[in-house]
Design a protein around this motif. Structure first.
Motif, PDB file in Angstrom:
ATOM      1  N   GLU A   1       2.203   5.480 -12.039  1.00 36.61           N
ATOM      2  CA  GLU A   1       3.332   5.681 -12.948  1.00 36.61           C
ATOM      3  C   GLU A   1       4.612   5.120 -12.327  1.00 36.61           C
ATOM      4  O   GLU A   1       5.401   4.433 -12.985  1.00 36.61           O
ATOM      5  N   ASN A   2       4.827   5.417 -11.051  1.00 36.13           N
ATOM      6  CA  ASN A   2       6.018   4.895 -10.375  1.00 36.13           C
ATOM      7  C   ASN A   2       6.001   3.366 -10.310  1.00 36.13           C
ATOM      8  O   ASN A   2       7.039   2.712 -10.453  1.00 36.13           O
TER       9      ASN A   2
ATOM     10  N   THR B   1       3.531  10.112 -18.619  1.00 35.13           N
ATOM     11  CA  THR B   1       2.268  10.592 -18.072  1.00 35.13           C
ATOM     12  C   THR B   1       2.360  12.089 -17.820  1.00 35.13           C
ATOM     13  O   THR B   1       3.186  12.536 -17.029  1.00 35.13           O
TER      14      THR B   1
ATOM     15  N   PRO C   1       6.549  10.083  -6.465  1.00 37.07           N
ATOM     16  CA  PRO C   1       5.525  10.901  -7.109  1.00 37.07           C
ATOM     17  C   PRO C   1       5.643  12.379  -6.743  1.00 37.07           C
ATOM     18  O   PRO C   1       5.798  12.730  -5.577  1.00 37.07           O
TER      19      PRO C   1
ATOM     20  N   PRO D   1       7.659  10.811 -12.037  1.00 37.02           N
ATOM     21  CA  PRO D   1       6.805  12.007 -12.098  1.00 37.02           C
ATOM     22  C   PRO D   1       7.443  13.204 -11.378  1.00 37.02           C
ATOM     23  O   PRO D   1       7.724  13.132 -10.177  1.00 37.02           O
TER      24      PRO D   1
ATOM     25  N   TYR E   1       5.817   1.747  -4.267  1.00 33.54           N
ATOM     26  CA  TYR E   1       6.140   1.333  -5.622  1.00 33.54           C
ATOM     27  C   TYR E   1       7.433   0.520  -5.655  1.00 33.54           C
ATOM     28  O   TYR E   1       8.076   0.390  -6.690  1.00 33.54           O
ATOM     29  N   GLU E   2       7.821  -0.035  -4.483  1.00 30.69           N
ATOM     30  CA  GLU E   2       8.986  -0.902  -4.414  1.00 30.69           C
ATOM     31  C   GLU E   2       8.577  -2.325  -4.810  1.00 30.69           C
ATOM     32  O   GLU E   2       7.552  -2.827  -4.351  1.00 30.69           O
TER      33      GLU E   2
ATOM     34  N   ALA F   1       0.148   9.451 -10.355  1.00 32.02           N
ATOM     35  CA  ALA F   1       1.612   9.522 -10.234  1.00 32.02           C
ATOM     36  C   ALA F   1       2.164   8.248  -9.599  1.00 32.02           C
ATOM     37  O   ALA F   1       3.186   7.710 -10.038  1.00 32.02           O
TER      38      ALA F   1
ATOM     39  N   MET G   1       0.130  15.296 -16.570  1.00 30.83           N
ATOM     40  CA  MET G   1      -1.115  15.419 -15.799  1.00 30.83           C
ATOM     41  C   MET G   1      -1.103  16.653 -14.918  1.00 30.83           C
ATOM     42  O   MET G   1      -0.111  17.368 -14.823  1.00 30.83           O
TER      43      MET G   1
ATOM     44  N   TYR H   1       0.828  -1.207   0.000  1.00 28.07           N
ATOM     45  CA  TYR H   1       0.000   0.000   0.000  1.00 28.07           C
ATOM     46  C   TYR H   1       0.864   1.259   0.000  1.00 28.07           C
ATOM     47  O   TYR H   1       1.863   1.348   0.707  1.00 28.07           O
ATOM     48  N   ASP H   2       0.507   2.172  -0.890  1.00 33.11           N
ATOM     49  CA  ASP H   2       1.230   3.426  -1.103  1.00 33.11           C
ATOM     50  C   ASP H   2       2.719   3.202  -1.388  1.00 33.11           C
ATOM     51  O   ASP H   2       3.556   4.042  -1.076  1.00 33.11           O
TER      52      ASP H   2
ATOM     53  N   ASN I   1       6.780   1.998 -13.752  1.00 29.22           N
ATOM     54  CA  ASN I   1       8.196   2.221 -14.052  1.00 29.22           C
ATOM     55  C   ASN I   1       9.103   1.320 -13.226  1.00 29.22           C
ATOM     56  O   ASN I   1      10.171   0.915 -13.694  1.00 29.22           O
TER      57      ASN I   1
END
Lengths: 253, 451
Positions: A201-202, B258, B302, B281, A156-157, A198, B260, A153-154, A205
């Motif tokens: 996106e992370n 992206t 982000p 981002p 992007y690792e 965002a 935005m 949760y929250d 990526n």
């Protein structure tokens, strides 16, 4: 993206199609009917051994089982390649992970032998004889060989289980260098829509960078964040939120 | 950082400096960000008198005019509006017809009274309106206006907004009213999200885009001529530019990745936005056609939702996940002097007040798996870092946007946090007079026009 918006349906269809193809393949696979070879030879013609081996079904998906059934006559010993010495008649359930030919050799008195073989085609880890294109077979093979990467949760690792998914996906992509991929980044429906774009996106990526590290050319990988705009499921449960926090691979056409 | 008893004293000081005042009857953790400096003016809006023209044709226009004028004055946040039941049962159509004593005495007890006539003359809708000081019979007239337009309900509504804004300008310390302002928002329907426009009070809602895709984050230009937003297509998110003058999309050059959350600089010449062109981002700034790009932030994680200080144009507030959960930051527009404003939780969606002093944003102070925290609208005074909570117990709140006069905030709220159940609400900037202005669900991401 139709893949993303109809993800669940696409998966169900792919599985259904896979099952149908498997059934059709097993019914139509003429080349792998059991071979029967009774060597004509000198000596004890009346006691020449015979051997028959069958596999049912003859085509499976990875993880499924196949029943091997063999019968011999006039034999004193029997072996199956990859299994070893076996009874003269027998049945065995196996789960091969790749296509295999079960080769039965029956030996009789006086050195006479009989051989038979049964081919089992395992659909998944390999995509034999399928050119890269856009038909359903391709998508089925694609989805069977890539794995979503799930995130905390929250975050992007990429987690340890995500590294396994990356390894599996990278192996497939490295074996199929013409396949291009869209990596979609997804978030659960908690949190704010802009921030989740965002974050998605992370996530996408992070999956891309892991694939590049595993040898996949970056030029084959395209990243799109879907944020919380395309939910895979909508229950307010930990399990559903986890399903939604992912990087997902789809063929880029 | 939590408001304490000392905040009231501080806010009283602020009131003198920043034209702020605490509400006399509210707890100390409320502020008033408008220009109201004391008792509200008691004002009555008489029903306008129908004059020339077919009564049947006039009836609906008059009804819309009367309702809109009353609503606008009530919404302004600076008046004590006399309820219709407390008014004398008369419709003075001109200065000759009004008896001010009727309006100045109990139970009406109005200080100001707005009245006039609605009629059809030569095929046009003609509305004459006056504002009289009910307690100054010698020189009672404060305002007299005549409006002529095509005879439609829509014209009647627009004239009511204009007349209300004239009254508010005269009586509201010279701050222009908001009755003619618009709110842009996202409306979800049939799996798409289009950009819609409506009057500030929720009336006259209609779609602007028909792209059949998912569009988010509408941001109206300072002059009201262009709308920037972001749209998802097969190639990802790109910033689109819609001309309200031409009624179609116009050019804006995007980078890869992206792109935005566009945000207009107050001069209308620059946009700040979030782009992942570098693979991460970051906040970028371009001119208003996408040229002259420069990256402003450079930090892993982000970075999104920029908004300019509308007063100076020299600072940008934005949301960054560089330290974990998203937090509110400010920096100079060149990326220097970065300062974090929130001390934890999950902070998103900043909106900078027109006077430059405050940032409204959404905040869940107890965000986390299993945590019961709610997401509400907060306002922080930038200089002191003091904050107040404006919403309570109406669901998941997000995307506050300031009115042009700084007296109001509109935002989205959803009982369960789902966009499909989202509605837009408006309230005074101290959190009072809160009301829902949309219905039917799927309404999110409001953005208030600059005028």
């Amino acid at each position: 993206m139709k893949f993303a918006s109809h993800l669940a349906r696409t998966r169900v269809m792919a599985l259904t199609a896979a099952a149908i193809v498997a059934v059709l393949a097993s019914g139509c696979h003429k080349n792998s009917k059991p071979n029967y070879t009774a060597p004509e030879g000198a000596g004890t013609a009346n006691t020449a051994p015979t051997a028959v081996i069958t596999a049912d079904p003859q085509t499976i998906n990875v993880g499924q089982s196949v029943v091997i059934n063999w019968r011999t006559t006039n034999a004193t010993s029997a072996t199956i390649d990859g299994i070893g010495s076996v009874n003269l008649n027998g049945t065995q359930t196996v789960s091969p992970t790749q296509s295999v030919v079960f080769h039965l050799v029956a030996k009789g008195d006086g050195g006479a032998t009989a051989e038979a073989s049964a081919k089992v085609t395992v659909l998944v880890p390999e995509a034999p004889n399928v050119p890269n294109g856009s038909d359903l077979t391709d998508d089925r093979v694609f989805y069977a060989n890539v794995a979503d990467v799930f995130f905390d949760y929250d975050s992007y690792e990429v987690r340890p289980d995500g590294k396994s998914a990356i390894d599996k996906t990278a192996a497939f992509l490295n074996a199929h260098p013409t396949v291009k991929v869209v990596i979609g980044g997804y978030c659960d429906d908690r949190g704010s829509a802009e921030y989740n774009l965002a974050l998605g996106e992370n996530r996408a990526n992070a999956a891309k960078n892991a694939l590049v590290s595993a040898g996949v050319a970056a030029s084959r990988l395209r990243v799109i964040s879907y944020g919380k705009e395309k939910q895979f499921c909508s229950e307010e449960t930990d399990a559903c939120w986890q399903q939604n926090r992912r990087a997902q691979f789809t063929p880029d056409k | 950082m939590r408001p304490t008893a000392t905040l009231k004293t501080t806010l009283c000081t602020l009131a003198a400096v920043l034209s702020l005042a605490t509400l006399p009857t509210q707890a100390q953790d409320w502020i008033r960000a408008g220009t109201d400096t004391g008792a509200r003016i008691r004002i009555a809006a008489a029903d306008f008198k129908p004059t020339n023209g077919d009564p049947g044709q006039l009836a609906q226009m008059k009804q819309v005019f009367d309702t809109t004028l009353s609503t606008d004055l009530g919404n302004a946040g600076i008046f004590d509006l006399v309820s219709k039941s407390m008014q004398p049962n008369v419709m003075p159509g001109s200065p000759q017809e009004i008896n001010l004593t009727q309006w100045a005495t109990l139970p009406t007890n109005a200080s100001m009274v707005a009245f006039g006539s609605v009629g059809l003359e030569g095929g046009s809708l003609v509305i004459r309106g006056w504002l009289f000081d009910a307690k100054n019979t010698q020189t009672a007239q404060v305002l007299g206006k005549q409006y002529t337009d095509t005879p439609t309900v829509e014209s009647a509504r627009i004239i009511a907004h204009k007349f209300a804004d004239e009254i508010i300008l005269r009586l509201g310390a010279g701050v222009p009213g908001i009755a003619e302002s618009h709110v842009y928002f996202v409306h979800a329907q049939h799996g798409t999200k289009e950009i819609w426009e409506m009057d500030y009070d929720g009336q006259n809602a209609h779609p602007l885009t028909h792209l059949g895709q998912i569009s988010l984050s509408p941001r109206i230009s300072p002059d009201g001529s262009r709308l920037a937003f972001t749209t998802l297509d097969n190639h990802g998110w790109t910033i689109r530019m819609y001309s309200l003058l031409l009624g179609r999309l116009v050019a804006y050059a995007n980078m890869s990745g992206t792109n935005m959350s566009p945000a207009w600089a107050p001069d209308g010449n620059q946009l700040a936005f979030s782009s992942s062109a570098t693979g991460d981002p970051e906040i970028w700034v371009s001119d208003n056609s996408g040229g002259g790009r420069r990256r402003v932030t450079n930090s892993r994680g982000p970075d999104t939702s920029p908004v300019w200080n509308p007063r100076s144009g020299a600072q940008i507030a934005w949301i960054s996940g560089r330290s974990g959960l998203p937090q509110l930051y400010i920096m100079d527009a060149d990326g220097t002097n970065i300062s974090r404003l929130t001390d934890g939780g999950y902070a998103t969606s900043p909106s900078w007040s027109p006077n430059g002093q405050f940032i409204a944003f959404a905040w869940n102070r107890k965000y986390g798996p299993g945590a019961p925290g709610g997401t509400d609208i907060y306002v922080m005074e930038i200089a002191s870092r003091r904050w107040i909570q404006l919403t309570h117990d109406i669901g998941v709140c997000d995307f506050p946007t300031w009115s042009p006069d700084g007296r109001h905030i509109t935002f989205q709220a959803s009982p369960d946090g789902r966009d499909l159940h989202g509605e837009l609400w408006t309230m005074l900037a101290d959190g009072t007079d809160r009301k829902k202005i949309t219905s039917g669900g799927g309404n999110t991401m409001p953005n208030w026009s600059w005028h």
